[in-house]
Design an enzyme around this catalytic site. Structure first.
Site, PDB file in Angstrom:
ATOM      1  N   LYS A  64      25.774  24.873  38.454  1.00 32.81           N
ATOM      2  CA  LYS A  64      26.293  26.227  38.249  1.00 32.81           C
ATOM      3  C   LYS A  64      26.071  26.581  36.793  1.00 32.81           C
ATOM      4  CE  LYS A  64      29.339  29.405  39.736  1.00 32.81           C
ATOM      5  NZ  LYS A  64      29.558  29.782  41.069  1.00 32.81           N
TER       6      LYS A  64
ATOM      7  N   GLY B 156      30.385  34.855  41.113  1.00 32.70           N
ATOM      8  CA  GLY B 156      30.823  35.752  40.059  1.00 32.70           C
ATOM      9  C   GLY B 156      30.601  35.189  38.675  1.00 32.70           C
ATOM     10  N   PHE B 157      30.401  33.892  38.562  1.00 37.60           N
ATOM     11  CA  PHE B 157      30.307  33.300  37.234  1.00 37.60           C
ATOM     12  C   PHE B 157      28.886  32.910  36.856  1.00 37.60           C
ATOM     13  CE2 PHE B 157      34.605  32.531  38.727  1.00 37.60           C
ATOM     14  CZ  PHE B 157      35.321  33.147  37.709  1.00 37.60           C
ATOM     15  N   GLY B 158      27.917  33.240  37.722  1.00 37.10           N
ATOM     16  CA  GLY B 158      26.540  32.921  37.394  1.00 37.10           C
ATOM     17  C   GLY B 158      25.824  32.278  38.565  1.00 37.10           C
ATOM     18  N   PRO B 159      24.507  32.077  38.406  1.00 33.25           N
ATOM     19  CA  PRO B 159      23.714  31.536  39.511  1.00 33.25           C
ATOM     20  C   PRO B 159      23.940  30.038  39.739  1.00 33.25           C
ATOM     21  CG  PRO B 159      22.351  31.858  37.577  1.00 33.25           C
ATOM     22  CD  PRO B 159      23.706  32.387  37.231  1.00 33.25           C
ATOM     23  N   VAL B 160      23.611  29.586  40.948  1.00 37.12           N
ATOM     24  CA  VAL B 160      23.703  28.168  41.291  1.00 37.12           C
ATOM     25  C   VAL B 160      22.303  27.679  41.668  1.00 37.12           C
ATOM     26  CG1 VAL B 160      24.794  26.476  42.775  1.00 37.12           C
ATOM     27  CG2 VAL B 160      26.000  28.588  42.218  1.00 37.12           C
TER      28      VAL B 160
ATOM     29  N   ASP C  16      38.897  33.778  44.383  1.00 37.81           N
ATOM     30  CA  ASP C  16      37.699  34.334  45.008  1.00 37.81           C
ATOM     31  C   ASP C  16      37.389  33.541  46.264  1.00 37.81           C
ATOM     32  OD1 ASP C  16      35.644  36.069  45.405  1.00 37.81           O
ATOM     33  OD2 ASP C  16      34.276  35.143  43.966  1.00 37.81           O
TER      34      ASP C  16
END
Ligand SMILES: *[C@@H]1O[C@H](CO)[C@@H](O)[C@H](O)[C@H]1NC(C)=O
Ligand SMILES: *[C@@H]1O[C@H](CO)[C@@H](O)[C@H](O)[C@H]1NC(C)=O
Ligand SMILES: *[C@@H]1O[C@H](CO)[C@@H](O)[C@H](O)[C@H]1NC(C)=O
Ligand SMILES: *[C@@H]1O[C@H](CO)[C@@H](O)[C@H](O)[C@H]1NC(C)=O
Ligand SMILES: *[C@@H]1O[C@H](CO)[C@@H](O)[C@H](O)[C@H]1NC(C)=O
Ligand SMILES: *[C@@H]1O[C@H](CO)[C@@H](O)[C@H](O)[C@H]1NC(C)=O
Ligand SMILES: *[C@@H]1O[C@H](CO)[C@@H](O)[C@H](O)[C@H]1NC(C)=O
Length: 819
Positions: free
Chosen positions: A529, A511-515, A626
Site C-alpha cells: 500500500k 482512500g489512502f493510495g494505490p495497492v 471505511d
C-alpha cells in the site's frame, strides 16, 4: 519590475501596521475602562476573544469568551443565569475593584466575588482562555484576585482545574448546556466525588451515568491509561487528590474537553491552520462505560461476546432477561455466605473497582489485615487495596452488592496487565463450598491448558526448525532490523518486487493510495500500500502507528508484514490475498454462485469477529471508518479478512499533530451522522457493517440498488419487506432448509438493527456477535433505517438538495471533515 513591486510592498506595510494596531489593541481593561456593544477584548496571541453575544429566540445577551477563529464556540459565559434583555450591557471594573456587568439601568447583573480589594485592578484575557483580575499589570499567576477558570461551564480548557483547589474552597465541575440555542445549564454534570477515595462522576440530575473509577494513588481505575495522561492530579495538604488539572502533554491551545448536551465528555481538537474541530475521544465510549450496565455483582467486559458475566459463585437474578441481553437485574449468590464457618476469597484481577456505596476505608492497613477485617463482619462482601503503589497497601472494604465492575483483560486470572489497563485486583468473598467447586473446575481447566501448551510448544519447535532452514536459504533478501519489531523493508526491494510500481501491478486503490501486488525474491507474494503523499506524517509518528497496526493480530484481519520509508514515501507491506475481495464474490454474477448461504453466514460472523477485535481490543480502540465489501479480502479457504484498518487513525493523528484535513468514507456505507455532521464512533462502523450484511444476504449493492416499485435504496427496500413479513424475498437465492432460513432472517434483522438511523439505537459490536451466533437471544424490532427517503428517479433532470439522493451518485469520496 521595480515600479510594480513598490506599491505591493506598500500594501503589505499598511496591512501589517493595521494588524499591529489591532494586536496591541486590547487584552486588558483597567479601572474606569469598559466594554460594550460590539467591542471585545482579544488575548495577545489572538486565541480567545471576550465580548457580548446574543443567543436564543428572545435574543438574550450574554458576556462570554470564545475562540477568536471559531466565534461560534463559547468556552465561558459570565451571566449564564441572568441574561441581558437588550443590547445595552456594559462590562467594567467597579470602584472597589470588582468585575461587574451592568444593564441599561446601571444595575449590577453579575459581578466577580473577591476576597480582597485591589489597589490598581486590571482585568486581562489570557491566551489560555482565562479571564483574570489582578492587582497591577505585572502580578504573577499566584496572586490573581479572581479568574474565570474557577467558574467552569461545559468546557474544560488546558490549565483549568476540576475539583477543589487548595487555595480556594470552591468545588469546580462541568455542567452541560441545555441546548445549543441557550446558554442556560442542562442536566449533566461531571464532578468530583470525595466519598472514600476520589473519583469523577458524570451524572444526569442525581443519576450516575459514568465514573472514572477510584483514584488508586497513581491513576483513576476506570479511565484508559492514555486518557489518564492528559490530566495531572493536584495534591492537597493531605497528599490526597483534591483536584484534577487538565494539561495535555504538549502545550496545546487547540484542545478542549466539553461536556455535550447529551452528556458525552468529548476531547475536541482544532486542526492546525484550519477552523474545523474534530472529536478525538469520547466518554462514555462503550457499553461497559455506562454506570451499572450489568447490574449488581457482575463484570462488564466489552470485547466478550456476552459483555455481562456474573461474578464467580453468582448466578443471574432473572435468567430470562439475561437471554434477552437485559442485564440490569444483575446477579445473586448461588450459595449464601456462611458466617459461622470459614469463608474465603477469590481474586478478580485487573478490574475497575466497584462503586463506593457502602464501604469502609483504612489507608494504613496491610492487605493481610484487610482480609481479616473483612472476615470479621458478616456483611463484608469484598476487599481491595486502597493504594496500588509499592505493591499495594491500605484497605477498602465493601458491604452489600458490588456495582459497576468493569473487566479489561482477556485472561483475568493470569496476565491481566497491559500498559493500557488501568484496573487493579479485588478479592470477592465466597463461602467455602463455592471455593471448593471453583477450585475443582479450575484444576480441570489447568490440565487442558497444560495439554494445549505442550502441543503448541511442540508445534512451535517444529516451526522454528523449519523457519531456520527457510531463513538460511533466503539470506539475500535484505530486511533492515530497526528498534521496532516490525520489519523495515528496503525501498529497492519493494521497487523490484512491484516491478518499479508498474501500472500492471496495481490491484486496487483505496482512500489512502494505490495497492500493488509484489513478489519478493524469496518467493513470497505481498501487497504494497503506497500511501498518498498528502497524508504524509513525521517519521517517528509513522513508525509508532505502524507498530500499533502491527500489534493488531487477528485471524479476520489482514496481517501487516512490514513497512518501507524512502524520503517522502511511506508504504505498508501486507500479506497478499490471492482470492480478491468480497465485492467480487457477492456482486459479480458468475462468482456469486460460488458463495452458498452457509459460507456467506461464516463470512458475516468472521467480519463481526474482526471488527469486535478492532473496537474492543483492550490495547487500543480502532474505528475502521471505511468498511465496505471491497475492503473484505478472502483467503484461500474463503475466510474473510478485513483490510485497511487502522489507517484512519494513523492519518488523522489523534493528538498533537493533524496533517490531513480529509477522512475517507464511501457513500452507500457511510452512516447518516458521519455524512451530515462528520461525527463518528464505533456505531458508524456498526452502520457500515449492517449495510454489508444486507448486501451479503441480497447480493445487491446498496448504492446501485433499483426496484421497479419504489426509489428506496437497499436498506429502505429491506425494511419495507421486513415490515410486510416478506424479508426472505431479499435473499439472493432460494433455500429450503429451515435452519438456514431462520439464520437468514436473523441475519437480516440484525442487519436492520445495525443500520438504524440513530447511533444510540444500533447495537454494540459485542451484541451483534451474540445476536448472530446465539439463537436464544431475543432480538428487538428494528426501527427505521438511516437514509430512509426516496431518491429522485434517475435522469429526472431535477437537482435534489437533500443529502441522501446526491450521495447515491458518488463513488468513493474523500470528504473534508465537518465539526
Ligand atoms: C459595531 O456597532 C456599530 C453600531 O452598533 C456599527 O456601526 C459597527 O459597524 C459595528 N462594528 C462592527 C465591526 O460590527
Ligand atoms: C463591590 O461593590 C459591589 C457593588 O458595586 C458589591 O456588591 C460588592 O460586595 C463590593 N465588594 C467588595 C469587596 O467590597
Ligand atoms: C449609567 O452610568 C453612566 C456612567 O456613570 C451614566 O452616564 C448614565 O447616565 C447612567 N445611566 C442611567 C440610566 O442611570
Ligand atoms: C459570591 O459568593 C457567594 C458566597 O460565597 C455566592 O453565594 C455567590 O453566588 C457568589 N457570586 C458570584 C457572582 O459568584
Ligand atoms: C430568554 O430565554 C432564556 C432561555 O432561552 C430565558 O432564560 C430567559 O428568561 C428569557 N428571557 C425573556 C425576557 O424572556
Ligand atoms: C487503621 O489501621 C491501623 C493498623 O491496623 C490501626 O492502627 C488504626 O487504628 C486503624 N484506624 C482506624 C480508624 O480504624
Ligand atoms: C459490619 O459493617 C456494617 C456496615 O458498616 C456495620 O453497620 C456493622 O455494625 C458491622 N458489624 C460488626 C459486627 O462489626
Amino acid at each position: 519590475m521595480e515600479t510594480l513591486a513598490l506599491p505591493s510592498l506598500f500594501c503589505c506595510l499598511i496591512a501589517f501596521s493595521t494588524f499591529l494596531q489591532f494586536c496591541i489593541a486590547v487584552d486588558t481593561i483597567s479601572s474606569g475602562q469598559s466594554i460594550s456593544g460590539n467591542q471585545t477584548l482579544v488575548s495577545s496571541g489572538q486565541v480567545f476573544e471576550l465580548g457580548f453575544f446574543s443567543s436564543g429566540n428572545n435574543k438574550s445577551r450574554y458576556l462570554g469568551i470564545w475562540y477568536k477563529k471559531t466565534p461560534g464556540i463559547l468556552v465561558w459565559i459570565a451571566n449564564q443565569n441572568n441574561p441581558l434583555t437588550d443590547a445595552s450591557g456594559v462590562f467594567t471594573i467597579s470602584n472597589n475593584g470588582t468585575l461587574t456587568l451592568l444593564n441599561q439601568r446601571n444595575h449590577t447583573i453579575w459581578y466577580s466575588n473577591l476576597s480582597r480589594v485591589a489597589q490598581t485592578p486590571v482585568a486581562q484575557l489570557l491566551d489560555s482562555g482565562n479571564l483574570v483580575l489582578k492587582d497591577g499589570v505585572t502580578s504573577s499567576s499566584k496572586s490573581y484576585l479572581w479568574k474565570s477558570f474557577d467558574y467552569p461551564l461545559n468546557t474544560w480548557l488546558p490549565g483549568m482545574t476540576i475539583g477543589k483547589d487548595t487555595n480556594n474552597g470552591g468545588d469546580r465541575f462541568l455542567t452541560s448546556c441545555r441546548d445549543s440555542d441557550s446558554a442556560s445549564p442542562g442536566d449533566f454534570t461531571y464532578k468530583f466525588d470525595y466519598k472514600g477515595l476520589p473519583q469523577i462522576i458524570l451524572r444526569r440530575g442525581s443519576i450516575k451515568k459514568f465514573r472514572t473509577g477510584l483514584w488508586n494513588g497513581v491513576r483513576f481505575g476506570g479511565l484508559p491509561v492514555p486518557v489518564n495522561q492528559y490530566f495531572v492530579p493536584v495534591f492537597g495538604l493531605q497528599k490526597d487528590v483534591v483536584g484534577y488539572l487538565f494539561e495535555p502533554k504538549a502545550k496545546l491551545n487547540n484542545l478542549r474537553v466539553t461536556l455535550s448536551q447529551s452528556g458525552i465528555l468529548q476531547g475536541i481538537l482544532l486542526k492546525k491552520g484550519s477552523s474545523e474541530w474534530t472529536i478525538t475521544n469520547a466518554i462514555p465510549n462503550d457499553l461497559c462505560d455506562n454506570y451499572g450496565q450489568c447490574g449488581a455483582n457482575s463484570v462488564c467486559t466489552s470485547y466478550k461476546s456476552s459483555i455481562c458475566e456474573c461474578l464467580e459463585g453468582f448466578i443471574p437474578k432473572s435468567p430470562e432477561e439475561w437471554k434477552q441481553l437485559i442485564w440490569s437485574s444483575g446477579c445473586l449468590r448461588r450459595t449464601p455466605l456462611d458466617c459461622q464457618r470459614k469463608d474465603g476469597f477469590i481474586k478478580l484481577a485487573w478490574v475497575k473497582l466497584p462503586d463506593l456505596l457502602e464501604f469502609w476505608l483504612n489507608k494504613s492497613m496491610s492487605t493481610k489485615e484487610c482480609e481479616a477485617e473483612c472476615l470479621k463482619n458478616c456483611s463484608c462482601t469484598a476487599y481491595a487495596n486502597s493504594d496500588i503503589r509499592g505493591g499495594g497497601n491500605g484497605c477498602l472494604i465493601w458491604f452489600g452488592d458490588l456495582i459497576d465492575i468493569r473487566g479489561y483483560s482477556e485472561e483475568n486470572d493470569i496476565s491481566g496487565y497491559s500498559e493500557e489497563n488501568p484496573g487493579q485486583d479485588i478479592y470477592i468473598r465466597l463461602p467455602a463450598s463455592e471455593l471448593r467447586s471453583i477450585h475443582k473446575s479450575n484444576t480441570k481447566k489447568r490440565l487442558v491448558v497444560i495439554l494445549m501448551v505442550s502441543i503448541i510448544s511442540g508445534l512451535l519447535t517444529l516451526g522454528l526448525v523449519f523457519s531456520c532452514i527457510w531463513k538460511a536459504t533466503n539470506i539475500r533478501c535484505e530486511r533492515k532490523k530497526e528498534d521496532v519489531e516490525v520489519p523495515l523493508y528496503d525501498f529497492t526491494t519493494i521497487a523490484t518486487a512491484t516491478n518499479k510500481f508498474s501500472q500492471a501491478n496495481v490491484i486496487g486503490a483505496g482512500g489512502f493510495g494505490p495497492v500493488y501486488k509484489g513478489h519478493l525474491c524469496n518467493g513470497q507474494d505481498i501487497a504494497v500500500k503506497r500511501l498518498s503523499k498528502d497524508s504524509r506524517q513525521g517519521l517517528k509518528e509513522f513508525k509508532n502507528e505502524v507498530v500499533l497496526i502491527a500489534k493488531l493480530q487477528h485471524r479476520n484481519l489482514v496481517s501487516l508484514l512490514g513497512y518501507c520509508i524512502q524520503g517522502d514515501e511511506r508504504m505498508l507491506i501486507y500479506e497478499y490475498m490471492p482470492n480478491k475481495s468480497l465485492n467480487y464474490f457477492i456482486f459479480e454474477q458468475n462468482e456469486s454462485a460460488l458463495l452458498a448461504w452457509p459460507k456467506r453466514y461464516d463470512i458475516v460472523v468472521g467480519i463481526v469477529r474482526g471488527l469486535l477485535y478492532l473496537h474492543q481490543d483492550s490495547r487500543l480502540q480502532v474505528i475502521h471508518r471505511d468498511l465496505k465489501a471491497s475492503n473484505i479480502l478472502l483467503d484461500i479457504n474463503l475466510n474473510p479478512k478485513i483490510s485497511d484498518f487502522g489507517l484512519a487513525r494513523t492519518f488523522r493523528g489523534d493528538e498533537s499533530e493533524v496533517k490531513t484535513d480529509r477522512v475517507v468514507g464511501t457513500y452507500g456505507y457511510i452512516s447518516p451522522e458521519y455524512a451530515v455532521d462528520g461525527t463518528f464512533s464505533v456505531k458508524s462502523d456498526v452502520f457500515s457493517l449492517g449495510v454489508l450484511m444486507l448486501e451479503i444476504v441480497s447480493g445487491k449493492k446498496n448504492r446501485k440498488f433499483f426496484h421497479p416499485d419504489h426509489h428506496h435504496n437497499l436498506l429502505g427496500h429491506a425494511w419495507l419487506l421486513w415490515k410486510e413479513g416478506r424479508a426472505l424475498e431479499l435473499l439472493f437465492t432460494c433455500l429450503e432448509d429451515s435452519d438456514s432460513i431462520s439464520q437468514v432472517l436473523r441475519c437480516i434483522q440484525v442487519g436492520l438493527l445495525c443500520v438504524q438511523k440513530f447511533p444510540e439505537d444500533r447495537p454494540a459490536m459485542s451484541c451483534v456477535l451474540s445476536m448472530l451466533t446465539n439463537a436464544e437471544v431475543i432480538l428487538p424490532e428494528p426501527k427505521q433505517p438511516g437514509f430512509f427517503i426516496e431518491r429522485s428517479s434517475s435522469n429526472a433532470g431535477t437537482t435534489s438538495r437533500n443529502e441522501e439522493s446526491s450521495m447515491e451518485n458518488a463513488v468513493t469520496i474523500t470528504m473534508p471533515e465537518a465539526r
